[in-house]
Structures are given as C-alpha cells and as structure tokens.
Scaffold this active site. Structure first.
Site, PDB file in Angstrom:
ATOM      1  N   GLU A  83      41.541  43.190  41.775  1.00 16.53           N
ATOM      2  CA  GLU A  83      42.060  43.565  43.104  1.00 16.53           C
ATOM      3  C   GLU A  83      43.565  43.326  43.189  1.00 16.53           C
ATOM      4  O   GLU A  83      44.282  44.073  43.837  1.00 16.53           O
ATOM      5  CB  GLU A  83      41.298  42.789  44.196  1.00 16.53           C
TER       6      GLU A  83
ATOM      7  N   HIS B  15      43.219  39.152  38.696  1.00 14.71           N
ATOM      8  CA  HIS B  15      42.004  39.746  39.256  1.00 14.71           C
ATOM      9  C   HIS B  15      42.237  41.245  39.469  1.00 14.71           C
ATOM     10  O   HIS B  15      43.334  41.660  39.835  1.00 14.71           O
ATOM     11  CB  HIS B  15      41.632  39.063  40.576  1.00 14.71           C
TER      12      HIS B  15
ATOM     13  N   GLU C 101      35.814  41.169  33.605  1.00 14.73           N
ATOM     14  CA  GLU C 101      35.257  41.744  34.823  1.00 14.73           C
ATOM     15  C   GLU C 101      35.448  43.263  34.812  1.00 14.73           C
ATOM     16  O   GLU C 101      36.505  43.761  35.220  1.00 14.73           O
ATOM     17  CB  GLU C 101      35.962  41.166  36.052  1.00 14.73           C
TER      18      GLU C 101
ATOM     19  N   ASN D 174      34.792  33.152  43.627  1.00 12.65           N
ATOM     20  CA  ASN D 174      36.030  33.685  44.196  1.00 12.65           C
ATOM     21  C   ASN D 174      35.702  34.162  45.611  1.00 12.65           C
ATOM     22  O   ASN D 174      35.034  35.167  45.783  1.00 12.65           O
ATOM     23  CB  ASN D 174      36.514  34.850  43.316  1.00 12.65           C
ATOM     24  N   TRP D 175      36.187  33.411  46.588  1.00 13.08           N
ATOM     25  CA  TRP D 175      35.826  33.732  47.982  1.00 13.08           C
ATOM     26  C   TRP D 175      36.678  34.860  48.554  1.00 13.08           C
ATOM     27  O   TRP D 175      36.423  35.316  49.661  1.00 13.08           O
ATOM     28  CB  TRP D 175      35.955  32.476  48.865  1.00 13.08           C
ATOM     29  N   LYS D 176      37.711  35.255  47.859  1.00 14.48           N
ATOM     30  CA  LYS D 176      38.600  36.341  48.311  1.00 14.48           C
ATOM     31  C   LYS D 176      39.084  36.071  49.736  1.00 14.48           C
ATOM     32  O   LYS D 176      39.267  34.924  50.107  1.00 14.48           O
ATOM     33  CB  LYS D 176      37.883  37.691  48.182  1.00 14.48           C
TER      34      LYS D 176
ATOM     35  N   GLY E 130      31.804  44.157  43.065  1.00 12.53           N
ATOM     36  CA  GLY E 130      31.497  44.466  44.453  1.00 12.53           C
ATOM     37  C   GLY E 130      30.738  45.770  44.632  1.00 12.53           C
ATOM     38  O   GLY E 130      30.615  46.273  45.747  1.00 12.53           O
TER      39      GLY E 130
ATOM     40  N   GLY F  48      31.798  36.879  43.007  1.00  9.07           N
ATOM     41  CA  GLY F  48      32.463  37.251  44.250  1.00  9.07           C
ATOM     42  C   GLY F  48      31.496  37.124  45.421  1.00  9.07           C
ATOM     43  O   GLY F  48      31.247  36.033  45.938  1.00  9.07           O
ATOM     44  N   GLY F  49      30.917  38.241  45.826  1.00  8.46           N
ATOM     45  CA  GLY F  49      30.068  38.285  47.022  1.00  8.46           C
ATOM     46  C   GLY F  49      29.014  37.190  47.085  1.00  8.46           C
ATOM     47  O   GLY F  49      28.840  36.533  48.134  1.00  8.46           O
TER      48      GLY F  49
ATOM     49  N   SER G  45      29.181  41.721  40.146  1.00 12.55           N
ATOM     50  CA  SER G  45      27.863  41.800  40.791  1.00 12.55           C
ATOM     51  C   SER G  45      26.812  40.870  40.173  1.00 12.55           C
ATOM     52  O   SER G  45      25.645  41.246  40.056  1.00 12.55           O
ATOM     53  CB  SER G  45      27.368  43.250  40.823  1.00 12.55           C
TER      54      SER G  45
END
Ligand code: PEP
Length: 250
Positions: A97, A95, A167, A9-11, A173, A234-235, A213
């Site tokens: 967020e 998600h 998640e 997920n590149w957000k 994150g 994610g990151g 993470s």
C-alpha cells in the site's frame, strides 16, 4: 534456528479506545506465547499506548512506516528517533500500500532501510508481485528485483535485523490467498536468492513471512510449509480471536 513470527498490521484502523481494547485482549490471549514472536503494528497515534500496555508481555510493537531522514521539514512524517524514543524498534517498510498509494520506490526503500539499520531497528521488509506479473510469469523476476534494489545493499551482519514478508499484491485484502504450494515455491526461491547473494547460513536464519488474506481457516496449512516462517496479517489481525487463532496455528 530461525524464528517463527506472526505479525499484525492494523493499517489505518482502531482509534485509541478501540486500540486499548484490542491490546488488552491480545495481552491476555498471546502475552506469554513462547513458540512464536508476536508483533502488532498499530497506527502512529497509538504506538506509545501500545508500548506501555505491552511492556510486561512478550508482544512486540512495530510501526507501519517511517521517514528516511533523521529530522527536519517533512510535514506529517515520523522519524526513526521518534520511534526509538517511545520504545518502538521494529518497523514495517515497503508494504504494497505504501508502494502503490504513496509512490514508495525501491530506491526510497533502500534509504529507509539504511536509516532503520543506522538506528539498530528491526525491519519487516515487504515485497511481492502484482497479478499481471504472475499471469505473465514474471513473479520471480519482480520479487528478485524488489529485493536487489531495496534491500540487498545491506551488509551480511545487518541480516539479524531483517524479517522478510512476501506479500503477493493480488492476495492482500482480496480474500484470495496464494495456495500453500505457491507460497512455498516463492519462499524457497527467496531463500535461495538470499543464499546466492549472501550465503547459506544467512538464508537459513532469516524468517520469511507470508502475507495475503491469511485467516484462521487457512493459516495452518500455509504455516506448515517448510520455508514459511509465519505471517503478516492484515484484516484478520483486527479481531483478537482471529489473530489468536492464526498465531496458535504456527
Ligand atoms: C497486509 O496488508 O499486509 C495483509 C496481508 O492484509 P490481509 O491479511 O488483509 O490480506
């Protein structure tokens, strides 16, 4: 046998030129991965580029969100038809967020799920507890209610279009990961809940991803757990080498 899946997920990261670079690196590194399904979710403006670039590869492109309505006066939103029309047939819904910063509720997500299914899209359905839920020993109840209220209204044969992504919000994150045992414990609970509400064969077939993470140095021990079928990253998905290392840990 259920599928192993590693999704990135590149957000809201990577402009078009940066997206082109990452897509091309991933195509070289992971384009013919056989033991797992690889999914990437760039931002809306770069989805078309991604579907064209990855056409001949085995990598699937997903959207990070979509609106529940078919079309209309919803400024700034993107419909299922718009996604399908550029060959995106997978969408991340729920998600944390989106839930936290954009007020997405279980009821809204249930509508989005219905729209995605109507368009025969694959849904990566995200859910997970917050830190205070875990501290107060409410994490199983929270997860069960997110599933019941956002997803479990679907019919048995819709499950072939669903990937679950557990998640825990406190691990997204933050650099803090659920331990492999905590992930396994929750994934086993989720599978049992699907079995109880639907049936055992649906529960056995659905892929349940862990997100929070995941990095090259912890992916292998998390993925080794029997009910963890892969990860939503994610990151670490923003760098080709680290995403490759994670994908190869499956
Ligand atoms: C995510 O946002 O889905 C996620 C898992 O992020 P990170 O890997 O950066 O914790």
């Amino acid at each position: 046998m259920r599928k192993k899946i590693v999704a990135g997920n590149w957000k809201m990261n990577k402009n078009l030129s940066e997206t082109e670079v990452l897509l091309s690196e991933l195509k070289t590194k992971l384009g013919d991965t056989k033991n797992a399904k690889i999914i990437v979710a760039p931002t809306f403006t770069n989805l078309y580029k991604a579907t064209q670039e990855l056409k001949q590869s085995g990598i699937t492109v997903a959207a990070q969100n979509m609106h529940q309505a078919e079309n209309g006066a919803f400024t700034g939103e993107i419909s299922a038809d718009m996604l399908k029309n550029i060959e995106v047939d997978t969408v991340i819904l729920g998600h944390s967020e989106r839930r936290a910063y954009f007020g997405e509720t279980d009821a809204l997500l249930a509508d989005k799920v219905n729209t995605a299914l109507k368009h025969d899209m694959t849904i990566i359905f995200c859910f997970g507890e917050e830190l205070q839920d875990r501290k107060s020993d409410n994490h199983f109840a929270v997860v069960e209610s997110q599933l019941k209220n956002g997803l479990f209204h679907i019919k048995a044969d819709n499950w072939k279009n669903v990937i679950l992504a557990y998640e825990p919000v406190w691990a997204i994150g933050t650099g803090e990961t659920a331990s492999p045992d905590q992930a396994q414990e929750m994934h086993a609970f989720i599978r049992a809940t699907v079995a109880k509400t639907f049936n055992q064969s649906i529960a056995d077939e659905v892929s349940i991803l862990y997100g929070g993470s995941v990095k090259p140095n912890n992916a292998e021990e998390i993925f080794a757990k029997p009910d963890v079928d892969g990860g939503l990253i994610g990151g670490a998905a923003l760098d080709a080498d680290s995403f490759e290392a994670i994908a190869k840990a499956i």
